[in-house]
Structure formats: structure tokens, C-alpha cells
Motif scaffolding. Structure first.
Motif, PDB file in Angstrom:
ATOM      1  N   LYS A   3       3.338  -1.532  -1.170  1.00  0.00           N
ATOM      2  CA  LYS A   3       2.202  -1.897  -2.013  1.00  0.00           C
ATOM      3  C   LYS A   3       1.682  -0.664  -2.737  1.00  0.00           C
ATOM      4  CE  LYS A   3       0.715  -5.786   0.889  1.00  0.00           C
ATOM      5  NZ  LYS A   3      -0.406  -6.379   1.644  1.00  0.00           N
ATOM      6  N   LYS A 204      -1.074   1.577   0.718  1.00  0.00           N
ATOM      7  CA  LYS A 204      -0.750   1.665  -0.713  1.00  0.00           C
ATOM      8  C   LYS A 204       0.286   2.767  -0.888  1.00  0.00           C
ATOM      9  CE  LYS A 204      -3.913   0.620  -3.688  1.00  0.00           C
ATOM     10  NZ  LYS A 204      -5.104   0.624  -4.578  1.00  0.00           N
ATOM     11  N   GLN A 247      -9.642  -0.745  -2.750  1.00  0.00           N
ATOM     12  CA  GLN A 247      -9.343  -1.407  -1.475  1.00  0.00           C
ATOM     13  C   GLN A 247     -10.557  -2.118  -0.891  1.00  0.00           C
ATOM     14  OE1 GLN A 247      -7.548   2.023   0.668  1.00  0.00           O
ATOM     15  NE2 GLN A 247      -5.894   0.632   1.147  1.00  0.00           N
TER      16      GLN A 247
END
Length: 248
Positions: A3, A204, A247
Motif C-alpha cells: 500500500k 504504506k 492515515q
């Protein structure tokens, strides 16, 4: 599934180089920069000979197979890249051990510049002195995380044929470590544990690799690597502000 956004990550180091030119940040760039110049001069003197010795030793371990000997220049390049990556991160480790209290405060000032909000760390020169033991302990945590993984990759790099992928693995690992190394400064200012930081970057990972990649490349370039450390601190702080807010 990985991601994050690799291309967003790529832009943070460039932003860091723009940030270090800001008047309020320059002092905390100049002081560690002078330290890095002195450190780099000493390291370059002692490692120039060591580099040649390591290459010769690694090549001497290859079996006496004709087809391998015909490709010795390929292995020389591969070993050279691996050793350069090791030395690049080695320079970063030592530079950050020495400059970590300054870099923590530089990150704090950068975050204030980006957000307009104070970071509650106490602030000032007194706080820098108080934070020296904690900052050094944090650097030791990163070194302990790095060493066993680096040793495993070094062993892989010494195995003929298998070592063809070693340079790629080293580069990916160094990119990850550079992200972890520098995003740790704003994370530490917010008292985020090293374990929580790893999990946050892992959530991430593409963004983290995007940030770490140009830092790893720049760290391999003499002279440029003197300036990349404070720029990476500022860029990592921008990463922290933007990626963490996305986030939330």
C-alpha cells in the motif's frame, strides 16, 4: 498487497532540500553539516584501502571455474555495489549517532514550519542536551535492527550465482532503512515507539520505499551525501506530517 504511493514518496527528499534553505532551519543544518564533513574526510581516508581489499577478498572466494572467471568483471561490479551500499548506510549510521540530538530538533522546527503548530518536546538548547542519551539509545535501536539483516544479506552476497540478486536485495533493504532512519526523528519527537514506527511505515510501504530510494542513491554520492542527511530529516518530517494525516 503493498500500500501507499511510491511517486508521492519520491517527492519528499526534494522538498527536504527546499526546506533546509529556510532561514529558521539553517543553523541546525550547518552544525551537523560541519560534523559530517569532518567525519566523511576521516572515513574516506580509512575506507579507500579497505574497499579494494574487500573486493579482492570477495573475488578470491570464487571457485576456479572458467565461466565464472570470464565473468569476473560482473562480480566485481556486483560486489562493488553491495560494498558501496554498506558504506553509504555505514556513513549515515555514524553521522546520525553524532548529529542525532540536532536532527531531532531540526525535525521539530521543520514540523512547526509546515504545520504552524508547536511540537511539545520542551524545545531549546537545554532540551537538545537532555535528549542526547535518549537520541543515542534510539540510534542504537536502529543499528540493532539493521545489523542482523545486513549480515544475512552479506552472506547471500558471498554465494556465487545467488549473489546476482544480492545487489537488488541490498538496495531495497537500504531504501527501507533510509525511510526508517529518518522518519524516526519526527516519530521520536511524538514519542512513537520504534516498533510502532515500523508498523506505520509498513502500512504504506510503497510510500516508504519511494522516500528511501532517492535518499539511498544520494547517500552513495560523495559530497552530496554530506547534504542529504539534513535534507532527509526535513523531507522525512514532511513525510510524517502528510502521510500520517492521510492515515488518520
Amino acid at each position: 498487497m503493498l500500500k501507499g504511493n511510491f511517486f508521492h514518496g519520491l517527492g519528499y527528499l526534494g522538498e527536504g532540500f527546499r526546506l533546509i534553505r529556510q532561514p529558521g532551519l539553517r543553523l541546525f543544518v550547518v552544525i551537523p553539516l560541519v560534523i559530517n564533513i569532518l567525519l566523511f574526510g576521516v572515513l574516506f581516508y580509512f575506507l579507500a584501502e579497505a574497499f579494494s581489499l574487500l573486493i579482492a577478498t570477495a573475488m578470491g572466494w570464487l571457485p576456479d571455474w572458467q565461466w565464472l572467471q570470464a565473468l569476473d568483471w560482473v562480480f566485481w561490479i556486483l560486489y562493488g555495489v553491495v560494498i558501496l551500499l554498506m558504506l553509504a548506510y555505514g556513513f549515515v549510521i555514524v553521522a546520525n549517532l553524532i548529529g542525532s540530538p540536532f536532527y531531532g530538533y531540526l525535525s521539530e522546527l521543520t514540523e512547526k514550519h509546515l504545520t504552524g503548530q508547536e511540537v511539545d518536546t520542551g524545545g531549546g538548547w537545554g532540551q537538545i542536551l537532555k535528549d542526547i542519551p535518549r537520541a543515542l539509545l534510539r540510534e542504537v535501536q536502529k543499528i540493532l535492527y539493521y545489523l542482523p539483516r545486513a549480515l544475512l544479506l552479506l552472506i547471500i552476497g558471498l554465494i556465487p550465482v545467488v549473489n546476482l540478486v544480492a545487489a537488488v536485495l541490498w538496495f531495497l533493504f537500504n531504501s527501507w532503512m533510509m525511510a526508517l532512519q529518518y522518519v524516526d526523528y519526527p516519530a521520536d519527537n511524538h514519542r512513537v515507539s520504534f516498533g510502532d514506527l515500523r508498523r506505520s511505515l509498513g502500512a504504506k510501504r510503497l510510500s516508504a520505499f519511494g522516500f528511501g530510494l532517492p535518499v539511498a542513491l544520494a547517500a552513495m554520492v560523495p559530497v552530496l551525501n554530506l547534504f542529504v542527511v539534513p535534507a532527509a530529516v526535513c523531507g522525512a518530517t514532511a513525510y510524517w506530517v502528510r502521510e500520517r494525516s492521510s492515515q488518520a
